[in-house]
Design a protein around this motif. Structure first.
Motif, PDB file in Angstrom:
ATOM      1  N   ALA A  90      -9.498  -5.026  -4.601  1.00  0.00           N
ATOM      2  CA  ALA A  90      -8.827  -3.733  -4.744  1.00  0.00           C
ATOM      3  C   ALA A  90      -7.477  -3.890  -5.429  1.00  0.00           C
ATOM      4  CB  ALA A  90      -8.655  -3.096  -3.364  1.00  0.00           C
ATOM      5  N   ARG A  91      -6.751  -4.958  -5.113  1.00  0.00           N
ATOM      6  CA  ARG A  91      -5.442  -5.203  -5.738  1.00  0.00           C
ATOM      7  C   ARG A  91      -5.569  -5.393  -7.250  1.00  0.00           C
ATOM      8  NH1 ARG A  91      -2.478 -10.364  -3.538  1.00  0.00           N
ATOM      9  NH2 ARG A  91      -4.073 -11.351  -4.833  1.00  0.00           N
ATOM     10  N   GLU A  92      -6.657  -6.035  -7.664  1.00  0.00           N
ATOM     11  CA  GLU A  92      -6.874  -6.225  -9.097  1.00  0.00           C
ATOM     12  C   GLU A  92      -7.270  -4.923  -9.781  1.00  0.00           C
ATOM     13  OE1 GLU A  92      -5.985  -9.003 -10.785  1.00  0.00           O
ATOM     14  OE2 GLU A  92      -5.158  -9.251  -8.768  1.00  0.00           O
ATOM     15  N   ALA A  93      -7.935  -4.049  -9.037  1.00  0.00           N
ATOM     16  CA  ALA A  93      -8.403  -2.786  -9.632  1.00  0.00           C
ATOM     17  C   ALA A  93      -7.280  -1.758  -9.740  1.00  0.00           C
ATOM     18  CB  ALA A  93      -9.547  -2.221  -8.802  1.00  0.00           C
ATOM     19  N   GLY A  94      -6.315  -1.779  -8.823  1.00  0.00           N
ATOM     20  CA  GLY A  94      -5.247  -0.786  -8.830  1.00  0.00           C
ATOM     21  C   GLY A  94      -4.177  -1.126  -7.812  1.00  0.00           C
ATOM     22  N   TRP A  95      -3.106  -0.335  -7.772  1.00  0.00           N
ATOM     23  CA  TRP A  95      -1.970  -0.685  -6.922  1.00  0.00           C
ATOM     24  C   TRP A  95      -2.086  -0.157  -5.492  1.00  0.00           C
ATOM     25  CZ3 TRP A  95       0.971   3.244  -4.796  1.00  0.00           C
ATOM     26  CH2 TRP A  95       0.923   4.496  -5.419  1.00  0.00           C
ATOM     27  N   TYR A  96      -3.082   0.709  -5.229  1.00  0.00           N
ATOM     28  CA  TYR A  96      -3.188   1.254  -3.876  1.00  0.00           C
ATOM     29  C   TYR A  96      -4.638   1.417  -3.458  1.00  0.00           C
ATOM     30  CZ  TYR A  96      -4.583   5.870  -5.630  1.00  0.00           C
ATOM     31  OH  TYR A  96      -5.263   6.910  -6.218  1.00  0.00           O
ATOM     32  N   ALA A  97      -4.819   1.578  -2.138  1.00  0.00           N
ATOM     33  CA  ALA A  97      -6.122   1.920  -1.559  1.00  0.00           C
ATOM     34  C   ALA A  97      -5.887   3.024  -0.544  1.00  0.00           C
ATOM     35  CB  ALA A  97      -6.749   0.703  -0.892  1.00  0.00           C
ATOM     36  N   ARG A  98      -6.947   3.704  -0.175  1.00  0.00           N
ATOM     37  CA  ARG A  98      -6.856   4.709   0.889  1.00  0.00           C
ATOM     38  C   ARG A  98      -7.310   4.091   2.198  1.00  0.00           C
ATOM     39  NH1 ARG A  98      -5.309   9.340  -1.193  1.00  0.00           N
ATOM     40  NH2 ARG A  98      -5.712   9.767  -3.400  1.00  0.00           N
ATOM     41  N   THR A  99      -6.730   4.549   3.298  1.00  0.00           N
ATOM     42  CA  THR A  99      -7.090   4.039   4.614  1.00  0.00           C
ATOM     43  C   THR A  99      -7.220   5.204   5.580  1.00  0.00           C
ATOM     44  OG1 THR A  99      -4.942   3.804   5.739  1.00  0.00           O
ATOM     45  CG2 THR A  99      -5.494   2.138   4.086  1.00  0.00           C
ATOM     46  N   ASN A 100      -7.681   4.899   6.791  1.00  0.00           N
ATOM     47  CA  ASN A 100      -7.776   5.936   7.811  1.00  0.00           C
ATOM     48  C   ASN A 100      -6.401   6.353   8.340  1.00  0.00           C
ATOM     49  OD1 ASN A 100      -7.973   3.206   8.715  1.00  0.00           O
ATOM     50  ND2 ASN A 100      -8.372   3.934  10.787  1.00  0.00           N
ATOM     51  N   TYR A 101      -5.344   5.643   7.977  1.00  0.00           N
ATOM     52  CA  TYR A 101      -3.983   6.005   8.381  1.00  0.00           C
ATOM     53  C   TYR A 101      -3.118   6.422   7.187  1.00  0.00           C
ATOM     54  CZ  TYR A 101      -4.783   3.943  13.017  1.00  0.00           C
ATOM     55  OH  TYR A 101      -5.250   3.644  14.269  1.00  0.00           O
ATOM     56  N   GLY A 102      -3.694   6.678   6.030  1.00  0.00           N
ATOM     57  CA  GLY A 102      -2.899   7.042   4.858  1.00  0.00           C
ATOM     58  C   GLY A 102      -3.263   6.150   3.690  1.00  0.00           C
ATOM     59  N   ILE A 103      -2.255   5.735   2.931  1.00  0.00           N
ATOM     60  CA  ILE A 103      -2.537   4.858   1.804  1.00  0.00           C
ATOM     61  C   ILE A 103      -1.951   3.472   2.049  1.00  0.00           C
ATOM     62  CG2 ILE A 103      -2.595   6.812   0.200  1.00  0.00           C
ATOM     63  CD1 ILE A 103       0.077   5.769  -0.935  1.00  0.00           C
ATOM     64  N   ALA A 104      -2.547   2.464   1.409  1.00  0.00           N
ATOM     65  CA  ALA A 104      -2.058   1.088   1.471  1.00  0.00           C
ATOM     66  C   ALA A 104      -1.626   0.687   0.069  1.00  0.00           C
ATOM     67  CB  ALA A 104      -3.157   0.153   1.966  1.00  0.00           C
ATOM     68  N   VAL A 105      -0.427   0.117  -0.042  1.00  0.00           N
ATOM     69  CA  VAL A 105       0.120  -0.319  -1.329  1.00  0.00           C
ATOM     70  C   VAL A 105      -0.062  -1.835  -1.417  1.00  0.00           C
ATOM     71  CG1 VAL A 105       2.128  -0.296  -2.848  1.00  0.00           C
ATOM     72  CG2 VAL A 105       1.757   1.572  -1.232  1.00  0.00           C
ATOM     73  N   GLY A 122       1.685   8.334 -10.766  1.00  0.00           N
ATOM     74  CA  GLY A 122       0.532   9.190 -10.996  1.00  0.00           C
ATOM     75  C   GLY A 122      -0.211   9.629  -9.756  1.00  0.00           C
ATOM     76  N   LEU A 123       0.208   9.141  -8.579  1.00  0.00           N
ATOM     77  CA  LEU A 123      -0.463   9.518  -7.325  1.00  0.00           C
ATOM     78  C   LEU A 123       0.362  10.576  -6.602  1.00  0.00           C
ATOM     79  CD1 LEU A 123      -2.695   9.028  -5.163  1.00  0.00           C
ATOM     80  CD2 LEU A 123      -1.151   7.324  -4.146  1.00  0.00           C
ATOM     81  N   ASP A 124      -0.244  11.711  -6.291  1.00  0.00           N
ATOM     82  CA  ASP A 124       0.417  12.743  -5.494  1.00  0.00           C
ATOM     83  C   ASP A 124       0.353  12.348  -4.024  1.00  0.00           C
ATOM     84  OD1 ASP A 124       0.917  14.315  -7.747  1.00  0.00           O
ATOM     85  OD2 ASP A 124      -1.043  15.308  -7.591  1.00  0.00           O
ATOM     86  N   ILE A 125       1.525  12.222  -3.415  1.00  0.00           N
ATOM     87  CA  ILE A 125       1.625  11.823  -2.005  1.00  0.00           C
ATOM     88  C   ILE A 125       2.181  13.013  -1.231  1.00  0.00           C
ATOM     89  CG2 ILE A 125       2.696  10.228  -0.365  1.00  0.00           C
ATOM     90  CD1 ILE A 125       2.840   8.171  -2.638  1.00  0.00           C
ATOM     91  N   ALA A 126       1.416  13.548  -0.306  1.00  0.00           N
ATOM     92  CA  ALA A 126       1.819  14.725   0.461  1.00  0.00           C
ATOM     93  C   ALA A 126       2.818  14.351   1.548  1.00  0.00           C
ATOM     94  CB  ALA A 126       0.587  15.374   1.084  1.00  0.00           C
ATOM     95  N   GLY A 127       3.724  15.259   1.850  1.00  0.00           N
ATOM     96  CA  GLY A 127       4.647  15.049   2.956  1.00  0.00           C
ATOM     97  C   GLY A 127       3.894  14.746   4.244  1.00  0.00           C
ATOM     98  N   GLY A 128       4.388  13.773   4.998  1.00  0.00           N
ATOM     99  CA  GLY A 128       3.735  13.371   6.241  1.00  0.00           C
ATOM    100  C   GLY A 128       2.727  12.246   6.067  1.00  0.00           C
ATOM    101  N   THR A 129       2.403  11.873   4.826  1.00  0.00           N
ATOM    102  CA  THR A 129       1.443  10.790   4.587  1.00  0.00           C
ATOM    103  C   THR A 129       2.029   9.456   5.038  1.00  0.00           C
ATOM    104  OG1 THR A 129       0.470  11.931   2.690  1.00  0.00           O
ATOM    105  CG2 THR A 129       0.126   9.550   2.810  1.00  0.00           C
ATOM    106  N   THR A 130       1.232   8.671   5.749  1.00  0.00           N
ATOM    107  CA  THR A 130       1.631   7.316   6.111  1.00  0.00           C
ATOM    108  C   THR A 130       1.357   6.396   4.932  1.00  0.00           C
ATOM    109  OG1 THR A 130       1.161   7.671   8.455  1.00  0.00           O
ATOM    110  CG2 THR A 130       1.235   5.397   7.699  1.00  0.00           C
ATOM    111  N   VAL A 131       2.350   5.565   4.609  1.00  0.00           N
ATOM    112  CA  VAL A 131       2.241   4.629   3.495  1.00  0.00           C
ATOM    113  C   VAL A 131       2.415   3.217   4.048  1.00  0.00           C
ATOM    114  CG1 VAL A 131       3.181   3.939   1.253  1.00  0.00           C
ATOM    115  CG2 VAL A 131       3.197   6.361   1.926  1.00  0.00           C
ATOM    116  N   HIS A 132       1.339   2.422   4.025  1.00  0.00           N
ATOM    117  CA  HIS A 132       1.396   1.033   4.476  1.00  0.00           C
ATOM    118  C   HIS A 132       1.674   0.138   3.279  1.00  0.00           C
ATOM    119  CE1 HIS A 132       0.129   1.640   8.601  1.00  0.00           C
ATOM    120  NE2 HIS A 132      -0.839   2.422   8.183  1.00  0.00           N
TER     121      HIS A 132
END
Length: 417
Positions: A23-38, A315-325
């Motif tokens: 996933a790291r090679e494909a892009g800078w983030y992933a989605r998770t059950n707690y928000g996004i992972a950087v 380029g990623l829209d991050i909504a208020g309240g989103t958890t960012v790991h």
């Protein structure tokens, strides 16, 4: 392209898995059950200091249905979970306890303690590293700093390790044990505070207690209303509750980080025996060894933030309240930041994120760096040619991680000078 998805609450999830690397090679983030992972170094570095993000761990208990009770109250009062002026005030008042002069004066004691523990191994050529070194070393360092009898280290270790369960995905099931351990440590803290109020010393605890006495009487009653903020808090001192809660955090955090990180260091060096031999020959590399270990194997595998409001990043829209790991391990091993991919204690590396970053950089980082940079070179000199001495057991490779049991066999050397 759809971002990959990870269930990071699954105990089987690993930040070092091939799926995360892919996933790291494909892009800078992933989605998770707690928000996004950087996942990449540059994005983690920038988001740690991003003005639209706040500390995110404040909602960790709430994610698991824990909103009231002693643990929820303690967690909410951490300096780590405060923002803005309240955060700055707590750090400003607590910083004097972490002065380089005060901590640096304890370094010879840390070094002697490491030698004492190696001398005390039950067998001369093998040890259960976590039980015989990492746990007692981390707990006795805390006892030394607090001025507690070092014989009390098993209680510090037991209660701190139990509170550490709060960092795992089984927090809700473990809550009764966590709150019992919290009550036990409050007992120690209350006795220490009362003692230093009666008779201050030139030590760590006294510095914190005095931060609670500035502008106040010894009974904690304010002398006047000067310096009060809008919530009625004195900006020039710690409240009694802040003092108690902060001391518990420092006991728990200091033990948990050092114990886990020492275990992870040994696991890392077992895979790189040439580097272990180099550390034995060049003990001045102890500090660099700590930094390199924390780059590739941090006990804190991700740092959490929360979006204050809606914003767009890369380029990623991050909504208020989103958890960012912010995945510190993935960032530290990102080939875009460290192209050679080697573990090398002599190499120049970009700063790691094992102690967080930005406004919430770990308050006790200097203590952890000091005690580990003394322990690792001594261990390298005394434990030659280390290799697995049995089956290790570890916490999941996510959240706060580290070995639970780490049997090691080695060739003993004579006492270090």
């Amino acid at each position: 392209m759809t971002a990959p998805y990870f269930d990071i609450s699954d105990p089987a999830f690993s930040v070092q898995s091939p799926e995360v690397r892919k996933a790291r090679e494909a892009g800078w983030y992933a989605r998770t059950n707690y928000g996004i992972a950087v996942l990449r170094y540059d994005e983690v570095s920038r988001l740690l200091k991003h003005p639209r993000l706040r500390q995110g761990s404040v909602k960790w208990p709430e994610h698991h249905g824990i909103t009231t009770g002693p643990f929820a109250s303690w967690w909410a009062n951490w300096v780590l979970n405060k923002e803005g002026e309240d955060h700055h005030r707590l750090r400003r008042l607590m910083n004097p306890a972490f002065s380089r002069r005060l901590i640096g004066g304890l370094v010879p004691r840390f070094r002697a303690l490491a030698g004492e523990l190696v001398d005390g191994f039950a067998e001369p050529d093998r040890c259960e590293f976590m039980a015989e070194f990492a746990e007692p070393y981390a707990a006795r360092v805390i006892a030394i700093m607090l001025g507690l009898p070092e014989s009390e280290w098993p209680v510090i270790a037991r209660d701190s390790a139990t509170i550490g369960l709060a960092m795992g995905v089984t927090i809700a099931d473990d809550l009764p044990k966590i709150e019992a351990a919290l009550a036990s440590l409050y007992g120690y803290v209350d006795e220490l505070i009362a003692d230093r109020r009666r008779e201050p010393r030139d030590d760590f605890v006294s510095r914190l207690v005095l931060a609670g006495l500035d502008g106040a009487g010894r009974d904690g009653t304010g002398l006047d209303g000067a310096g009060l903020d809008g919530a009625g808090r004195d900006q020039n001192r710690l409240s009694h509750e802040e003092l108690r809660d902060s001391m518990i955090l420092l006991i728990f955090g200091g033990f948990d980080t050092t114990r886990n990180q020492l275990g992870l260091a040994m696991q890392t060096f077992l895979k790189h025996p040439g580097q272990w031999g180099l550390l034995a020959e060049r003990p001045e590399l102890g500090g660099a060894a700590v930094e390199e270990v924390m780059r590739v194997a941090p006990t804190t595998t991700w740092v959490t933030r929360e979006a204050l409001d809606d914003f767009t990043f890369e380029g990623l829209d991050i909504a208020g309240g989103t958890t960012v790991h912010l995945f510190t391990e993935s960032a530290g091993t990102d080939p875009r930041a460290v192209p050679d991919g080697r573990f090398d204690i002599t190499a120049e590396r970009p700063p790691h994120f094992g102690f967080g970053g930005g406004a919430h950089h770990c308050l006790g980082h200097f203590v952890a760096r000091c005690d580990m940079s003394e322990a690792l070179p001594l261990l390298a000199r005394r434990m030659r040619d280390p290799h697995p001495g049995g089956e290790p057991r570890s916490l999941p490779l996510s959240g706060n991680t580290g070995p639970v049991a780490l049997p090691i066999a080695f060739t003993p050397a004579t006492s270090a000078p």
